[in-house]
Design a protein around this motif. Sequence first.
Motif, PDB file in Angstrom:
ATOM      1  N   ARG A  36       4.394  -1.451   7.160  1.00 40.22           N
ATOM      2  CA  ARG A  36       4.284  -2.248   5.938  1.00 40.22           C
ATOM      3  C   ARG A  36       5.415  -3.268   5.853  1.00 40.22           C
ATOM      4  N   GLU A  72     -12.317 -12.669   0.401  1.00 37.98           N
ATOM      5  CA  GLU A  72     -12.225 -11.265  -0.009  1.00 37.98           C
ATOM      6  C   GLU A  72     -12.819 -11.059  -1.400  1.00 37.98           C
ATOM      7  N   ASP A 261      -8.580  -1.602  -1.728  1.00 39.33           N
ATOM      8  CA  ASP A 261      -7.937  -2.845  -1.333  1.00 39.33           C
ATOM      9  C   ASP A 261      -8.984  -3.951  -1.237  1.00 39.33           C
ATOM     10  N   ASN A 264      -8.428  -5.640   4.666  1.00 35.64           N
ATOM     11  CA  ASN A 264      -7.500  -4.927   5.557  1.00 35.64           C
ATOM     12  C   ASN A 264      -6.810  -5.890   6.519  1.00 35.64           C
ATOM     13  N   PRO A 267      -1.875  -5.002   7.724  1.00 38.45           N
ATOM     14  CA  PRO A 267      -1.659  -3.552   7.765  1.00 38.45           C
ATOM     15  C   PRO A 267      -0.552  -3.114   6.806  1.00 38.45           C
ATOM     16  N   GLY A 270      -3.060  -4.236   2.719  1.00 35.52           N
ATOM     17  CA  GLY A 270      -4.426  -4.507   2.290  1.00 35.52           C
ATOM     18  C   GLY A 270      -4.848  -5.909   2.681  1.00 35.52           C
ATOM     19  N   GLY A 271      -5.488  -6.605   1.764  1.00 34.25           N
ATOM     20  CA  GLY A 271      -5.975  -7.945   2.038  1.00 34.25           C
ATOM     21  C   GLY A 271      -5.016  -9.021   1.552  1.00 34.25           C
ATOM     22  N   ASP A 274      -4.602  -8.977  -2.157  1.00 34.55           N
ATOM     23  CA  ASP A 274      -3.654  -7.958  -2.596  1.00 34.55           C
ATOM     24  C   ASP A 274      -2.221  -8.479  -2.536  1.00 34.55           C
TER      25      ASP A 274
END
Length: 296
Positions: A36, A72, A261, A264, A267, A270-271, A274
């Motif tokens: 992350r 998205e 989310d 993806n 990683p 999320g998107g 997000d």
Amino acid sequence: MKQTTTSSDDEGARRPADGAKPAPERSGALHGLIVRAGFGLIYVGLFIACLLLGTLPTALFCAAMSWLCCFEFFRMMRLDGKVPNELLGLAASVLFPLSALVDAVWLTGLMFVLVLSLGLWYVFSPRARIADVAVTGFGPLYTGYMLSSIVLLRDAVPGAAGALLSIGVCASLWVSDSFAYLVGSRLGRHKMVPKISPNKSWEGFAGGIVGSVAVWLILEATGWYALDVPFAVLCGVAVGVLGVFGDLIESRIKRGVGVKDSGNLIPGHGGMLDRSDSLIFGCITAYLILRIGGIV
């Protein structure tokens, strides 16, 4: 047959201490944190690099970001049974940040063209429902139009001062998110809107506002802008609050369609939506306050 017994001491040796996580779980959590943090730094690094390079790279980055966010959003709307006109909506989401390269009048003109196109699509497409038209229009307005404020902000002040101001506005939202998480995870007791975002607390919200104000006070301390301390505090509070609203709005959209989310793509994060939910409302708030206050 002789029964094999296990002593309580052996069991205690194999069983983790009370409250301790098993080693594989701790390892997985650490790996997830590293992933992350790594991808978050890449995203922030690319963003800051474009802001430093000037208005055109900023516009191109925001156009790409807007396309991904709108894509998205449309994906989530399809899960909800809506059928957006993706060609029209995605094109508008890209053109909004690019039109901001010229001036705000072009944004108004593009909005007129978008609404007119949606109306003609509805007239000449018998299968189109008004709900499809609504989400097609909301998608690029929610993403491209709102994010175009980053381009306007970067263009408002030339040179290094403009780059620092744009980075500072975005950083105030990133720091606000980080402070909210740190304070909320340790001190959070009173939930804000548990049915929409169960992890958000009023304590975390207050911590986020402090983080946002701190960044704006740093901008004021540079002496590069016509900011004073009260106005910097006002900007920090307003941008922090609207950033939280942006987060909650996206959380409501995701909960409404039943996804965790928006995508993806990144990683651990999320998107793109997000990652951009607080920027969508926070940056345009900063631009409007600075514009109305005569700072830019």
